[in-house]
Write an enzyme that holds these catalytic residues in place. Sequence first.
Site, PDB file in Angstrom:
ATOM      1  N   PHE A 269     -12.479 -19.629  19.499  1.00 60.44           N
ATOM      2  CA  PHE A 269     -13.822 -20.087  19.874  1.00 60.44           C
ATOM      3  C   PHE A 269     -13.932 -21.607  19.868  1.00 60.44           C
ATOM      4  O   PHE A 269     -14.863 -22.165  20.446  1.00 60.44           O
ATOM      5  CB  PHE A 269     -14.877 -19.461  18.954  1.00 60.44           C
ATOM      6  CG  PHE A 269     -15.322 -20.317  17.809  1.00 60.44           C
ATOM      7  CD1 PHE A 269     -14.560 -20.431  16.668  1.00 60.44           C
ATOM      8  CD2 PHE A 269     -16.511 -21.037  17.880  1.00 60.44           C
ATOM      9  CE1 PHE A 269     -14.966 -21.227  15.618  1.00 60.44           C
ATOM     10  CE2 PHE A 269     -16.921 -21.834  16.833  1.00 60.44           C
ATOM     11  CZ  PHE A 269     -16.143 -21.938  15.695  1.00 60.44           C
ATOM     12  N   LYS A 270     -12.972 -22.299  19.251  1.00 59.41           N
ATOM     13  CA  LYS A 270     -12.975 -23.766  19.262  1.00 59.41           C
ATOM     14  C   LYS A 270     -13.043 -24.317  20.688  1.00 59.41           C
ATOM     15  O   LYS A 270     -13.550 -25.411  20.911  1.00 59.41           O
ATOM     16  CB  LYS A 270     -11.720 -24.310  18.572  1.00 59.41           C
ATOM     17  CG  LYS A 270     -11.494 -23.844  17.134  1.00 59.41           C
ATOM     18  CD  LYS A 270     -12.436 -24.519  16.164  1.00 59.41           C
ATOM     19  CE  LYS A 270     -12.058 -24.310  14.703  1.00 59.41           C
ATOM     20  NZ  LYS A 270     -12.242 -22.927  14.207  1.00 59.41           N
ATOM     21  N   ASP A 271     -12.511 -23.552  21.657  1.00 61.14           N
ATOM     22  CA  ASP A 271     -12.562 -24.002  23.052  1.00 61.14           C
ATOM     23  C   ASP A 271     -13.997 -24.180  23.552  1.00 61.14           C
ATOM     24  O   ASP A 271     -14.233 -25.005  24.434  1.00 61.14           O
ATOM     25  CB  ASP A 271     -11.878 -22.975  23.970  1.00 61.14           C
ATOM     26  CG  ASP A 271     -10.363 -22.968  23.824  1.00 61.14           C
ATOM     27  OD1 ASP A 271      -9.786 -24.014  23.489  1.00 61.14           O
ATOM     28  OD2 ASP A 271      -9.768 -21.899  24.049  1.00 61.14           O
TER      29      ASP A 271
END
Length: 513
Positions: free
Chosen positions: A115-117
Amino acid sequence: MDQNRYIDTRGHTKNPIPFTHAVVQGLADGGGLFVPERIPHLSIDELVALADLPYARRAAAVYKAFRTDLDDTEVDRLMEAAYGTNFDDSRICPLTSIDDSFFILELWHGPTSAFKDMALQCLPLFFAASASHLRDEGVIDHEHLILVATSGDTGKAALEGFANKDGVSICVIYPDGGVSDIQRKQMATQQGGNVCVWAVRGNFDDCQTSAKAIFSDEAFAQELLADRKIALSSANSINWGRLLPQVVYYASAYADLAASGQIEAGAPIDVCVPTGNFGNILAAYYAKQMGAPIERLLCASNENRVLADFINTGTYDISDRDFVLTPSPSMDILVSSNLERQLFELTGRDATKIVQWMKDLSGEKRFRVDPDTFAALRSTFAADSVSNAECLETIRSVFEAHQYLLDPHTAVAFEVAERLRGDNPMVVASTAHWAKFGNNVYRALHGIGPNQPLPDQTESLTGCQLNALIEQETGAGPIPSGLTGLDDKLLRFDEVIDSGKDCIEDAVRAFLS
Ligand SMILES: *Cc1c(COP(=O)(O)O)cnc(C)c1O
């Protein structure tokens, strides 16, 4: 209405600064975190109308509501670049329903499958654009070097986000032997002329301590600025420019649920978030402040349960707490930096209290909030923690019941959501594709404990090979393209260096020259 400006949680920013400055500066002088002076409000109609737009325009709409100092056409352009074909689903973060009131928000369709993207495909564009404006205005005359210490997910997402951006380069350090085979290869094969990656002898704490020492090394900063016109900066989740993109997907998810008739427009939902540094759940809190009808925020912890304990007791205490290794390493954390912003909001923005608590935390390794703040916390948050064995058991049982494969981080949240579920529809934030953590997923599916060895025939497999086996056994494919074929790619970065400020600074000098 005029531009929104930024103050900080410790009250040092006497003259509030514009968005672009807050993004480039990252951390406020005095150690506080930037927050906008005003949180905008969207009506239910405005919120639900987001569902008519492609995701990039939803994100642009939220940024415009926050009144940045960038003009609207630039925000539109940057968002188109941030959320396009770099994601493997045109909806960017689709919802999957487990039953008619239990939903999974899949935040891992970006290039690195975590989810860092969602934030790190966006922040680097806004960072580069902001820095370029500041150079044009003569506010700065230097470029930037981003230094990232990572336990796995952040490093690759930051590399992918900053690769080939103008005016900025990026160096990543990770603990040698401390990340999975997949994570190591993801980073070591990174393309781009402005990137560098080193494995560091030591654990994640050594990496982080070294990075912090480098950030506070005035002489090194002066040297980089004088010799090379470069300033150091950080891309971790204390940067407001990483938080704001995360607010978008909670507003967007609510809009999708209401527009598709799965919930009634205006009806309350609960959100459950697998939590480490408190960035993701804080973004959900800001979405609630903006008007999204989120009733309860459920904080899910693994065996490093300092946050769950804090929410249940009002005392944050790391004085007698060991750091535990879990199947969900991106949530293995003791000091949760974004909690500071949450406390700032819950105290009605009382910087004096924040300064005191942060002082208590660094001195006595604990702080206790006052009764009003605790009541405010309890009125919105609930929390629970999940053991390593329970996490793996959740992956197995959810797959059996729903043929849906969870990664270990999402499994922690899934289990907490089931335990704390009430009458409201539930949205669980899913933070990684299972194939990023195939080793533990394989254990879960085969009933192998968190600390037991894998059977002989699988022990020697690479991460990619093990994933292929899981895919074959479960049919839970396809595996995202960024996670396949890693074994055949050229490992560009295989250098292992000693930990400690001086060694890493030398490596940075060598990279720059
Ligand atoms: C970073 C991360 C988390 C924790 O998110 P925070 O914003 O730090 O609370 C959870 N799951 C995964 C897979 C992550 O990479």
